[in-house]
Design a protein around this motif. Structure first.
Motif, PDB file in Angstrom:
ATOM      1  N   GLY B 103       0.832  -1.187   0.000  1.00 20.75           N
ATOM      2  CA  GLY B 103       0.000   0.000   0.000  1.00 20.75           C
ATOM      3  C   GLY B 103       0.872   1.245   0.000  1.00 20.75           C
ATOM      4  O   GLY B 103       2.036   1.210   0.422  1.00 20.75           O
ATOM      5  N   LEU B 105       0.284   5.298   0.963  1.00 22.16           N
ATOM      6  CA  LEU B 105      -0.655   6.311   1.445  1.00 22.16           C
ATOM      7  C   LEU B 105       0.081   7.581   1.846  1.00 22.16           C
ATOM      8  O   LEU B 105       1.247   7.527   2.253  1.00 22.16           O
ATOM      9  CB  LEU B 105      -1.406   5.787   2.678  1.00 22.16           C
ATOM     10  CG  LEU B 105      -2.555   4.806   2.471  1.00 22.16           C
ATOM     11  CD1 LEU B 105      -3.165   4.463   3.829  1.00 22.16           C
ATOM     12  CD2 LEU B 105      -3.631   5.354   1.540  1.00 22.16           C
ATOM     13  N   GLU B 115     -10.309   4.644   8.324  1.00 28.09           N
ATOM     14  CA  GLU B 115      -9.809   4.417   6.971  1.00 28.09           C
ATOM     15  C   GLU B 115      -8.412   3.796   7.030  1.00 28.09           C
ATOM     16  O   GLU B 115      -8.087   2.891   6.270  1.00 28.09           O
ATOM     17  CB  GLU B 115      -9.769   5.759   6.215  1.00 28.09           C
ATOM     18  CG  GLU B 115      -9.403   5.681   4.731  1.00 28.09           C
ATOM     19  CD  GLU B 115     -10.433   4.901   3.910  1.00 28.09           C
ATOM     20  OE1 GLU B 115     -11.625   4.926   4.257  1.00 28.09           O
ATOM     21  OE2 GLU B 115     -10.021   4.246   2.920  1.00 28.09           O
ATOM     22  N   SER B 119      -7.263   0.196   5.602  1.00 27.05           N
ATOM     23  CA  SER B 119      -6.165   0.033   4.648  1.00 27.05           C
ATOM     24  C   SER B 119      -5.178  -1.029   5.133  1.00 27.05           C
ATOM     25  O   SER B 119      -4.736  -1.884   4.365  1.00 27.05           O
ATOM     26  CB  SER B 119      -5.425   1.358   4.467  1.00 27.05           C
ATOM     27  OG  SER B 119      -6.299   2.318   3.918  1.00 27.05           O
ATOM     28  N   VAL B 129      -3.324  -1.033  -1.766  1.00 30.30           N
ATOM     29  CA  VAL B 129      -3.936   0.232  -1.368  1.00 30.30           C
ATOM     30  C   VAL B 129      -3.165   1.367  -2.035  1.00 30.30           C
ATOM     31  O   VAL B 129      -1.940   1.428  -1.959  1.00 30.30           O
ATOM     32  CB  VAL B 129      -3.888   0.403   0.167  1.00 30.30           C
ATOM     33  CG1 VAL B 129      -4.299   1.815   0.555  1.00 30.30           C
ATOM     34  CG2 VAL B 129      -4.784  -0.625   0.833  1.00 30.30           C
ATOM     35  N   ARG B 167      -9.820  -0.863  -4.041  1.00 22.36           N
ATOM     36  CA  ARG B 167     -11.036  -1.267  -3.340  1.00 22.36           C
ATOM     37  C   ARG B 167     -11.737  -2.404  -4.074  1.00 22.36           C
ATOM     38  O   ARG B 167     -11.699  -2.474  -5.295  1.00 22.36           O
ATOM     39  CB  ARG B 167     -11.983  -0.081  -3.209  1.00 22.36           C
ATOM     40  CG  ARG B 167     -11.386   1.004  -2.346  1.00 22.36           C
ATOM     41  CD  ARG B 167     -12.299   2.204  -2.191  1.00 22.36           C
ATOM     42  NE  ARG B 167     -11.519   3.343  -1.728  1.00 22.36           N
ATOM     43  CZ  ARG B 167     -11.215   3.535  -0.450  1.00 22.36           C
ATOM     44  NH1 ARG B 167     -11.622   2.671   0.467  1.00 22.36           N
ATOM     45  NH2 ARG B 167     -10.492   4.576  -0.095  1.00 22.36           N
TER      46      ARG B 167
END
Lengths: 570, 216
Positions: B103, B105, B115, B119, B129, B167
């Motif tokens: 991921g 972010l 959130e 994740s 992610v 998602r």
């Protein structure tokens, strides 16, 4: 031609010797012959010196026309009549000579009108009067008959003669006026080159006017006046010779210049030496400054070369095909191009030395200016950051502190009311963080440090407002300052393209060639961009130049804009 | 779920640990730099390693390099990289070496605990992610000539973005207040319009979509 002149002279002498009208005067004929020969000889010299200049032929013509006046002394009717018909033609040649010196061309309408008037006077009026002149009644007592006589009319003939004389005086005075006006309008260099001829010419015209005026009132000047007229008249071709000789002497000044330059102590001003050699006190020396693509003065300040019609002329001095300097002088010196060329050749080496120093000073001035701009830019940038922090992040953090304080006070007795306050606080914080991110990205792109120029440029392309493609070949990391400069140039160029160019696409090329980083940002927009203050390019050029590089802008209207940075990576 | 946190800033490291503990996660250890992190992961074998991208000694992309090493040494551990900046290139680099269990972010996403937890959960389960801002950059990128994305409907573009964020259809359906079946229809249509081979796996399609978006 010289032989023809000699023959004409001898012929004239013979005619004069056989003169019937007046008693023979010993000095008269030799002096008059000398006048004619002086004209022809000076004309020949001038013609050889300057084949393209009309002055030579004009003087030769004047000389022969002068000899032709001796035909009036002939005993036969025909030669006598011919001589009388053309007896004043030499005056036209003379006036033309004085007015057109030194170019051999008439300037302006007044000159042309004057010459036209003179021609009419010595031809049409003269010949008309001949048609009615009975030799003995009007011309002279013991002359041969006038073969052109149609009908004797003494009144008309002498009237025309009188008219011719009065108009002649008027034209002579007009000539003097024109010459004086010319003198007053002349520059120093022009005066220098025309003075002797102008003075001799004016003197002659004045004496001539006085002599004719005396004829008009019926009291001829007599022998002394005639001699005076001959003398000043003959002085005109001599003056022409003097000016020519002076130019020879000026060429001698080149030799003097060489010596002076050879012995030059540092204090001697090269400009002064050149001004002396060229005889132009207004001389300016402009040195070529190649990296600035312009001329500069001795102190490195920019100089514009004069354009046409300014009365000043720039003569470019070259060495090995490269311009090193330009002499900005009075346009009158262009008449003497040989001298200017000789001076240029003699001074080329010294000029090159001076040029190097001037270029050094120009470079220094540029560096100082660019350093000042860099300092100024840093200050401005700091102020901007301070303002952004103060107006944005700081305000948000204060508001955040208030929200949290409020939430804290609610927590005890009304926990439900605290939740929206905390949410509000979190939203404010998100905004503050986004602003900080923008700000720090603007201060220095972290990607540049992390991954180098290629990645940072790629990132710029991704975020560009216009479609941008990158063609980068940068296998190694470059010095940090080089990468940063290239990055900010690209960033600014992309921003400018988005703002001003109306482009549909931007292409970026970046590569390393022989230790020099080349970055090129080209759009397909409207072009016409400049390095004005609004574009931020000036500051970037400073930045690139501070690294020993070069920033060039090419933006022809309608053909897109290309910005190119070359930065050495050594 | 057991996680480790690596960040050179103590305040963030400790704060994150507290936050995650609050969210019901077990903190298996904290690290201040990449080397420490790799050792920690090898020792503790956590479900997910949460890694700051910029760490000592060079403060450039240590986090990414550590992620690669963890991939090699502890493939079962998911990696969530946190970054101060939006860097599509970093995200792609991370995904390109295998999109499962990774991921990327923005650091500030830690402010939304729910959130964030979700994740971490997705990464732990082998999903991908991608930060919405990165996806926005990829989708919003200006492009010369004919853009295939122009042929998508607004709703389809929305679905595409959510797919790129990693998602699942179910998550997308919940977020858009539609049925999962509707989302499936959108997805099929998107893949057909973009001429992408339809991938049955929610996880694997992220890479396909993101690579497509970047290469277009």
């Amino acid at each position: 031609m010289a032989l023809a002149a000699l023959a004409a002279g001898v012929g004239a002498a013979l005619l004069a010797a056989g003169r019937v009208d007046e008693p023979y005067q010993t000095a008269d004929a030799p002096l008059a012959l000398l006048v004619g020969w002086t004209f022809v000889a000076s004309g020949l010299v001038a013609w050889r010196q300057r084949p393209g200049n009309r002055l030579g032929p004009v003087m030769i013509f004047t000389g022969f026309a002068w000899f032709a006046t001796f035909l009036t002394d002939a005993h036969a009717g025909w030669p006598f009549t011919l001589g009388t018909a053309i007896q004043s033609v030499y005056l036209v040649g003379f006036v033309y000579l004085v007015l057109s010196f030194p170019t051999g061309r008439l300037r302006g309408r007044a000159d042309m009108a004057l010459i036209a008037g003179a021609i009419a006077l010595v031809t049409v009026v003269e010949w008309t009067s001949l048609l009615f002149s009975e030799s003995h009644a009007v011309l002279c007592d013991r002359c041969p008959p006038n073969v052109l006589l149609v009908e004797r009319n003494d009144g008309l003939a002498s009237g025309l003669l009188q008219l011719q004389r009065i108009t002649g005086v008027a034209l002579a005075l007009l000539t003097v006026v024109l010459l004086v006006r010319r003198w007053r309008a002349a520059t120093a260099a022009e005066r220098r080159s025309v003075a002797p001829v102008l003075w001799a010419g004016s003197a002659t015209v004045v004496v001539l006017a006085v002599s004719i005026a005396n004829d008009v009132v019926g009291e001829p000047l007599g022998q002394l006046g005639k001699w005076a007229l001959y003398c000043v008249f003959a002085s005109v071709p001599i003056a022409v010779l003097v000016v020519l000789l002076q130019r020879r002497l000026a060429r001698g000044a080149v030799a003097g210049l060489v010596v002076e330059l050879g012995e030059r102590a540092d204090g001697t001003d090269l400009r002064d030496a050149l001004a002396r050699a060229l005889g132009d006190p207004s001389l300016d020396v402009a040195y070529w400054f190649p990296s600035g693509d312009r001329y500069v003065d001795r102190d490195g300040q920019r100089i514009e070369l004069p354009g046409p019609g300014t009365g000043r002329t720039a003569t470019v001095v070259e060495r090995d095909g490269q311009p090193i300097a330009a002499l900005v002088h009075d346009s009158a010196l262009a008449e003497n191009a040989e001298l200017v060329r000789s001076v240029c050749a003699a001074a080329a080496l010294t000029l090159e030395n001076e040029r190097l120093q001037a270029a050094l000073r120009a470079r220094l001035a540029e560096l100082q200016a660019s350093r000042a701009r860099l300092v100024e830019a840093t200050e401005t940038e700091r102020r901007r950051i301070e303002r952004d922090l103060h107006d944005g992040t700081q305000q948000r953090l204060v508001s955040l502190a208030m929200s949290l304080g409020l939430a804290e006070s609610k927590l005890a007795d009304d926990p439900g009311a605290a939740a929206p306050l905390v949410r509000e606080a979190r939203e404010t914080l998100a905004l503050a963080l986004a602003e900080l991110r923008e700000l720090s990205q603007g201060i220095y792109p972290s990607l540049l440090t992390e991954r180098g120029l290629g990645a940072a440029l790629d990132d710029l392309c991704r975020r560009a407002a216009l479609p941008a493609t990158l063609d980068a070949s940068l296998p190694v990391r470059l010095p940090q300052q080089v990468e940063a400069a290239a990055y900010f140039v690209t960033s600014e160029a992309l921003a400018n393209a988005a703002k001003h160019s109306h482009a549909t696409e931007v292409r970026i090329r970046a590569r390393l060639e022989r230790g020099v980083l080349l970055v090129e940002i080209a759009d397909d927009g409207i072009g016409g961009a400049g390095t004005g203050s609004g574009t931020g390019l000036r500051g970037l050029a400073d930045r690139v130049e501070a690294l020993g590089g070069r920033l060039t802008l090419s933006s022809p209207p309608g053909r897109g804009t290309t910005i190119r940075a070359e930065i050495p990576c050594a | 779920m057991r996680v480790v946190v690596a960040d050179d800033a103590v305040i963030l490291r400790e704060g994150l640990a507290r936050l995650l503990t609050e969210a019901g996660l077990e903190i298996a250890g904290l690290a201040g730099d990449a080397d420490e992190l790799v050792l920690l992961v090898e020792r503790e074998r956590p479900d997910v390693a949460i890694v700051d991208i910029r760490m000592p000694p060079t403060h450039t992309d240590e986090g990414l390099r550590a992620a690669k090493e963890i991939r090699a040494r502890a493939p079962a551990t998911g990696i969530l990289v946190l970054s101060q900046h939006v860097r599509a290139s970093y995200a792609l680099e991370l995904l390109s070496e295998g999109s499962e269990g990774v991921g990327y972010l923005l650091k500030e996403r830690v402010s939304d605990l729910r959130e964030l937890a979700s994740s971490i959960e997705r990464v732990a389960q082998g999903g991908s992610v991608l930060d919405p801002l990165v996806v926005e950059q990829l989708v919003g990128r200006s492009r010369a000539g004919d853009d295939p994305l122009e042929h998508l409907t607004a709703r389809e573009r929305e679905v595409l973005s959510l797919m790129a964020e990693g998602r699942s259809n179910k998550a997308i359906a919940t977020r858009l207040f539609v049925t999962e079946h509707t989302v499936e229809k959108h997805v099929k249509s998107i893949f057909a319009t973009l001429r992408l081979p339809l991938s049955p796996d929610d996880h694997r399609r992220v890479l396909a979509v993101v690579t497509y978006l970047d290469a277009r």
